[in-house]
Design an enzyme around this catalytic site. Structure first.
Site, mmCIF file in Angstrom:
data_model
loop_
_atom_site.group_PDB
_atom_site.id
_atom_site.type_symbol
_atom_site.label_atom_id
_atom_site.label_comp_id
_atom_site.label_asym_id
_atom_site.label_seq_id
_atom_site.Cartn_x
_atom_site.Cartn_y
_atom_site.Cartn_z
ATOM 1 C CB SER A 67 -19.435 -32.765 27.664
ATOM 2 O OG SER A 67 -19.915 -31.945 28.067
ATOM 3 C CE1 TYR A 91 -14.334 -30.600 28.264
ATOM 4 C CE2 TYR A 91 -16.103 -29.027 28.437
ATOM 5 C CZ TYR A 91 -15.425 -30.668 28.923
ATOM 6 O OH TYR A 91 -16.040 -31.250 29.685
ATOM 7 C CE LYS A 95 -14.974 -33.375 26.628
ATOM 8 N NZ LYS A 95 -14.053 -34.500 26.805
#
Ligand code: UDP
Length: 286
Positions: A67, A91, A95
């Site tokens: 991302s 989050y 990644k």
């Protein structure tokens, strides 16, 4: 049965795997701050298990959905793949960590071929109107929220921040049509067929920045619906302007996004108007 033995499929499942596209993962930024262990467990352990299963089956070609969140608040734009990386929430940290895990796996066993695709802001839907995004509960992301206001499920869109140093004060993002994003994965799979690609990272974006207000206007135009707005302060952790440099993907994947904001809004509205409650009955989603 040992953990490793359980990685082998029953003999009736006699299939060969050439490559894996790993899209799976929890992705709500706010929820990740409240439930970090859930995110680390699901996203990290899930990926480690997947990599182990792939290795057990001799499948060492992977495309992983990373991302643009790994660029944090970029010092400048467009973001190139070499920019420094950071994470503002659990989050994002999953990644970032998975990217590092993939680099380590490739370093240890150079026969792995891995593409880390850094998604910018995927929006839109399949042009048929049959396949689209249907988040559970209150949408975190801008476009599903706008869509739910347009079909009457929510009264207004809250705009987070109108004092950014941008064209109209609202945040700027690189919105990319999901069909372009899907094409980017085909290009990545083809790249995995080349010799010695190693572990490479590519931005999947359009290279164009669009403000939150601009996308609201484009959606109003596509849908013919007025989107009532409520102004609020900045959302913690949000960056001001994020858009991609697309040079590396264009050069090495021979891939470039084709669709613009109007196409994205048209297809999003086509999906929304045909399926105002997504895949479920009217009372099933909130
Ligand atoms: N945004 C907003 N209202 C919402 C959801 C998002 O104003 O209900 C803004 C958000 O502050 C950011 C942009 O829309 O500037 C894109 O947010 P999104 O969560 O869709 O993606 P992000 O770039 O944060 O991953």
């Amino acid at each position: 049965m040992t953990r490793e033995a359980s990685y082998f499929l029953p003999s009736y499942f006699d299939a060969q795997f050439d490559a894996v596209i790993h899209f799976a993962g929890l992705k709500a930024v706010g929820e990740s701050a409240q439930k970090p262990l859930l995110y680390y467990n699901n996203n990290l352990i899930g990926t480690i298990t997947l990599l182990e299963v792939m290795a057990a089956h001799g499948c060492k070609k992977l495309v992983f959905s990373s991302s643009a969140t790994v660029y944090g608040w970029p010092k400048e734009v467009p973001c190139t793949e070499e920019f420094p990386l950071s994470a503002a929430n659990p989050y994002g940290r999953t990644k970032l960590t998975i990217e590092e895990i993939c680099r380590d796996v490739h370093r240890a066993e150079p026969d792995w071929k891995i593409i880390l695709s850094r998604y910018f802001n995927p929006v839109g839907a399949h042009p048929s109107g049959y396949i689209g995004e249907d988040p559970r509960g209150v949408p975190n992301n801008l476009m599903p929220f706008i869509q739910q206001v347009a079909v009457g499920r929510r009264p207004a869109l809250t705009i987070f921040g109108n004092d950014y140093n941008t064209v109209d004060g609202t945040g700027v993002r690189d919105f990319i049509h999901v069909v372009d994003l899907a094409d980017g994965h085909i290009a990545a799979l083809l790249k995995l067929e080349e010799a010695d690609i190693g572990c490479e990272v590519y931005n999947l974006g359009t290279g164009k920045g669009t403000s939150v207000s601009e996308i609201v206007r484009a959606f109003e135009h596509a849908s013919g619906k007025k989107i009532p707005l409520v102004k609020a302060g900045r959302r913690p952790g949000d960056a001001e302007i994020v858009y991609a440099s697309t040079e590396k993907a264009e050069r090495e994947l021979k891939w470039k996004a084709k669709y613009g904001i109007d196409d994205m809004c048209r297809d999003q509205w086509n999906w929304a108007s045909k399926n105002p409650y997504g895949y479920g009955p009217p009372d099933s989603t909130d």
